[in-house]
Every structure is written in C-alpha cells, then in structure tokens.
Design an enzyme around this catalytic site. Structure first.
Site, PDB file in Angstrom:
ATOM      1  N   THR A  70     -46.961 -36.670  -9.284  1.00 39.45           N
ATOM      2  CA  THR A  70     -47.805 -36.643 -10.488  1.00 39.45           C
ATOM      3  C   THR A  70     -46.968 -36.701 -11.763  1.00 39.45           C
ATOM      4  OG1 THR A  70     -47.838 -34.230 -10.323  1.00 39.45           O
ATOM      5  CG2 THR A  70     -49.745 -35.404  -9.463  1.00 39.45           C
ATOM      6  N   GLY A  71     -45.670 -36.544 -11.638  1.00 37.70           N
ATOM      7  CA  GLY A  71     -44.789 -36.644 -12.807  1.00 37.70           C
ATOM      8  C   GLY A  71     -44.373 -38.090 -13.004  1.00 37.70           C
ATOM      9  N   GLY A 105     -34.380 -20.232  -0.189  1.00 38.13           N
ATOM     10  CA  GLY A 105     -33.157 -20.307   0.622  1.00 38.13           C
ATOM     11  C   GLY A 105     -31.966 -20.661  -0.252  1.00 38.13           C
ATOM     12  N   TYR A 153     -54.635 -25.344  -2.804  1.00 31.04           N
ATOM     13  CA  TYR A 153     -53.805 -24.981  -3.960  1.00 31.04           C
ATOM     14  C   TYR A 153     -53.718 -23.455  -4.090  1.00 31.04           C
ATOM     15  CZ  TYR A 153     -52.327 -24.980  -8.932  1.00 31.04           C
ATOM     16  OH  TYR A 153     -51.661 -24.793 -10.129  1.00 31.04           O
ATOM     17  N   TYR A 160     -38.652 -12.385   0.103  1.00 30.10           N
ATOM     18  CA  TYR A 160     -37.228 -12.712  -0.093  1.00 30.10           C
ATOM     19  C   TYR A 160     -36.568 -11.664  -0.995  1.00 30.10           C
ATOM     20  CZ  TYR A 160     -36.632 -17.147   2.354  1.00 30.10           C
ATOM     21  OH  TYR A 160     -36.495 -18.094   3.322  1.00 30.10           O
ATOM     22  N   ARG A 174     -58.012 -33.375 -15.587  1.00 31.54           N
ATOM     23  CA  ARG A 174     -58.154 -32.057 -16.200  1.00 31.54           C
ATOM     24  C   ARG A 174     -58.984 -32.175 -17.465  1.00 31.54           C
ATOM     25  NH1 ARG A 174     -52.382 -29.085 -15.241  1.00 31.54           N
ATOM     26  NH2 ARG A 174     -51.529 -31.171 -15.106  1.00 31.54           N
TER      27      ARG A 174
END
Ligand code: NAD
Ligand code: UDP
Length: 313
Positions: A36-37, A101, A144, A158, A185
């Site tokens: 989407t970028g 990670g 989402y 984490y 949007r």
C-alpha cells in the site's frame, strides 16, 4: 548517530516518520513491500546519504544491524486489509515475530504501531488503555484487529521472557498528505469526491464518530514514546480527542473545498465502530506534555492542498 529501521517506511505514516528521523540526524532504513506504500512517498528522501530503502516482506525473516525499530508494516485501511485477510494476519503476527527476533538479537529498542481497532466497537467511551475492547473475532475487521492484538501480546511476551525493550502505541484515525488516494479511508475519500464534485459517500446515517489526528502530531508522539525511560512500555493512546460525526466531517470538507457535492447514503459496513475517541491522559503525562497541536480544519486544509496538487484536480 542511531541506525533506525522503519518497517512500512514507504507508507503514509512511515514516510513522514522517516523524514522526521532523518531531520533529527539519524541513519534511517525503510523496509517495505510496497503493498500500500509507494516510492513516490519517499522519492524526496532518496538523495539523503543516510537513507536506505529495502524492498522486503516482513513475513519473511531479515537480518540487519540497527539500534531502534519502528514496526509499521501492515495495511491500515479497511479496504486494503480486507483484500487478503490471511496476508494481513501474517503481516501483523509473523512480521511482529521477525522484528522482535531482530530486536532481541541486536538489543534494539522497538516500537509497535498498534491501533484503536484493538478496542473494536467500544463499549467504554472515551477509550482508555485499560479497556480490553469489544472485537468480533469472526467479522470482516478481525484479520486486522486480532492480528494487531496478537502482535501486542507477542511484544509483551518478548519483554517478559527475553527482556526486549518494547514500546506500544495505539494510534487513532490519522490523516494527512500521502494518504493513498484509493484506500477508501474516509478523509481521503471525502476530499477527492469533494474536489471532483462527485457525490460524498456516507456509510450508514453518518452519525458514527471518529476523532481525527493530523499526521505531524502522531509522528511527534511516536518519537517521544520511543524516548521514554526503559521499562515503560505502554500501551499509550496517540490521537486527537476532538470527536466528529462522519456527517460533520463531510460538511466541513464541502465547506473548505467550496464544493457542490451532495451527500449520498450507503449501508453501514458490518462491525463498523459506532464511536471512537481516545483518552490521552496517559500520553500527556508520560510523553512530556504531548498533545495534538493541529486541529481538524487546519489539517484538512493541508491535506486538501496535497490532493489538489498531486491529483491535478
Ligand atoms: P499504509 O498502508 O500507508 O502503510 C503501511 C505500509 O506497510 C505500506 O507502505 C505497505 O506497503 C507496508 N506493508 C504492508 N504489508 C507489508 C509487508 N508484509 N511487508 C512489508 N511492508 C508491508 O498505512 P498507514 O496509515 O501509514 O499505517 C501505518 C501503520 O500505522 C500500520 O501498522 C497501521 O496499522 C498503523 N495505524 C494507522 C492508523 C491510521 O489512521 N493511519 C491508525 C491506527 C494504526
Ligand atoms: N466512511 C464513510 N464513507 C466513506 C469511507 C468511510 O462514511 O467513503 C465511514 C466508515 O464507515 C467509518 C468511518 O467513515 O464509519 C471511518 O472509516 P475509515 O475507513 O476511514 O476508518 P475506520 O476508522 O473505520 O478504520
């Protein structure tokens, strides 16, 4: 000089964040798969010797040497995140595992761009960080919402298990230049419709509310959150508490663009939250008095100018 990774760095918010981090003298790496970028969002940064772009998908592991990570990679508009729900979940969950990670290996501080959608269709108003939310696990928004909720859970695990230095912010509806013109949007839809003189598409009766934050205020909040003391991980709501109905937003945009567009009504999408407003007391307290500076009309004028010039309308 810090080396900072921004996943989703070619997106709407990511490109503004990269710009600001470069201005502050950092070495910035944007990692993005361009779902989407777009390159056009970061073209103006490419001449900067301290800016690098990596075309990569966060669901696949990657190895980099960085001091800080902002994890933004994930489609954010309902149209885009519902396009391939399974991929959206993988991006949030596997993406989080991969960046965490990396943070663990490099001892890097890491910030998660979570969302007000973790509150679902909220029964508590305004929403405080202590509210657990009201999400339909089976609905069209769940890919989402649940992906982002799971990512938050991964972040805190984490932190507790591996002592990773995490920060979580929950972003409320944000708008501004470089929003994708076709992502559906509400702010971008209404501005483009108004500029073209097309009908303004209101879903439902327009009485549902949102609280709209201009992108510069968000970027300021993100950077302040990243700088908070070790051990403070949030989550912290970042948004503008001024709440408007969708019909009020349409009327404001019509006035600002001097448009002749008419309002037309469509059915409300399933699980569309009926109200949303952040309680930002925690942000004000912990982010050195941070609060939004740019109110709706001022931010809309800047966004209207952007769409006028880029779309030539
Ligand atoms: P955006 O769609 O413009 O940006 C997302 C970026 O992530 C895009 O550049 C896209 O290409 C990239 N991306 C998507 N999937 C990827 C993958 N698998 N691997 C690598 N890159 C990937 O949306 P945005 O509004 O800039 O949102 C940025 C972040 O902020 C998102 O995580 C979103 O959930 C969060 N957020 C945004 C809002 C808002 O109102 N804009 C509200 C709450 C949370
Ligand atoms: N909306 C609308 N017309 C549009 C696009 C959106 O009425 O053309 C409504 C949508 O149903 C929701 C609100 O505007 O109630 C905000 O939608 P958006 O997709 O911008 O973000 P959300 O907060 O729902 O994720």
């Amino acid at each position: 000089m810090k080396r900072i990774l921004v996943t989703g760095g070619a997106g709407f918010i990511g490109s503004h964040l990269c710009e600001r981090l470069l201005e502050e003298g950092n070495d910035v790496i944007a990692l993005d798969n361009y779902f989407t970028g777009s390159k056009s969002n970061i073209l103006h940064l490419l001449d900067n010797k301290y800016f690098e772009v990596i075309r990569h998908d966060v669901t696949m592991p990657f190895y980099l040497e960085v001091d800080e990570i902002y994890n933004l990679a994930c489609p954010a508009s309902p149209v885009h995140y519902q396009h391939n729900g399974i991929k959206t979940i993988k991006t949030s969950v596997m993406g989080a595992i991969n960046v965490l990670g990396l943070a663990k290996r490099k001892n890097a501080r890491i910030l998660q761009a979570s969302t007000s959608e973790v509150y679902g269709d909220p029964k508590v108003h305004p929403q405080t960080e202590t509210y657990w939310g009201n999400v339909n696990t089976l609905g069209p928004r769940a890919c989402y919402d649940e992906g982002k909720r799971c990512a938050e859970t991964l972040f805190v695990n984490y932190q507790t298990q591996n002592n990773v230095d995490i920060k979580i912010i929950r972003i409320f509806n944000t708008y501004g230049p470089r929003m994708h013109p076709n992502d559906g949007r509400v702010v971008s839809n209404f501005i483009i419709q108004a500029l073209k003189g097309d009908d303004i598409t209101i879903y439902g009766d327009g009485s549902q509310t949102r609280s709209f934050q201009y992108v510069d205020d968000l970027v300021e909040g993100m950077i302040r959150m990243m700088k908070t003391e070790k051990g403070f991980s949030g989550p912290v709501n970042i948004g503008n508490p001024n709440e408007f109905t969708i019909k009020q937003l349409a009327e404001t945009i019509i006035t600002l663009t001097k448009s002749k567009s008419k309002l037309i009504y469509f059915p409300l999408p399933q699980d569309d939250p009926s109200q949303r407003q952040p309680d930002i007391s925690l942000a004000k307290k912990r982010l050195k008095g941070w609060e939004p500076k740019i109110q709706l009309e001022e931010g809309l004028v800047k966004t209207i100018e952007y769409f006028k010039s880029t779309l030539n309308i």
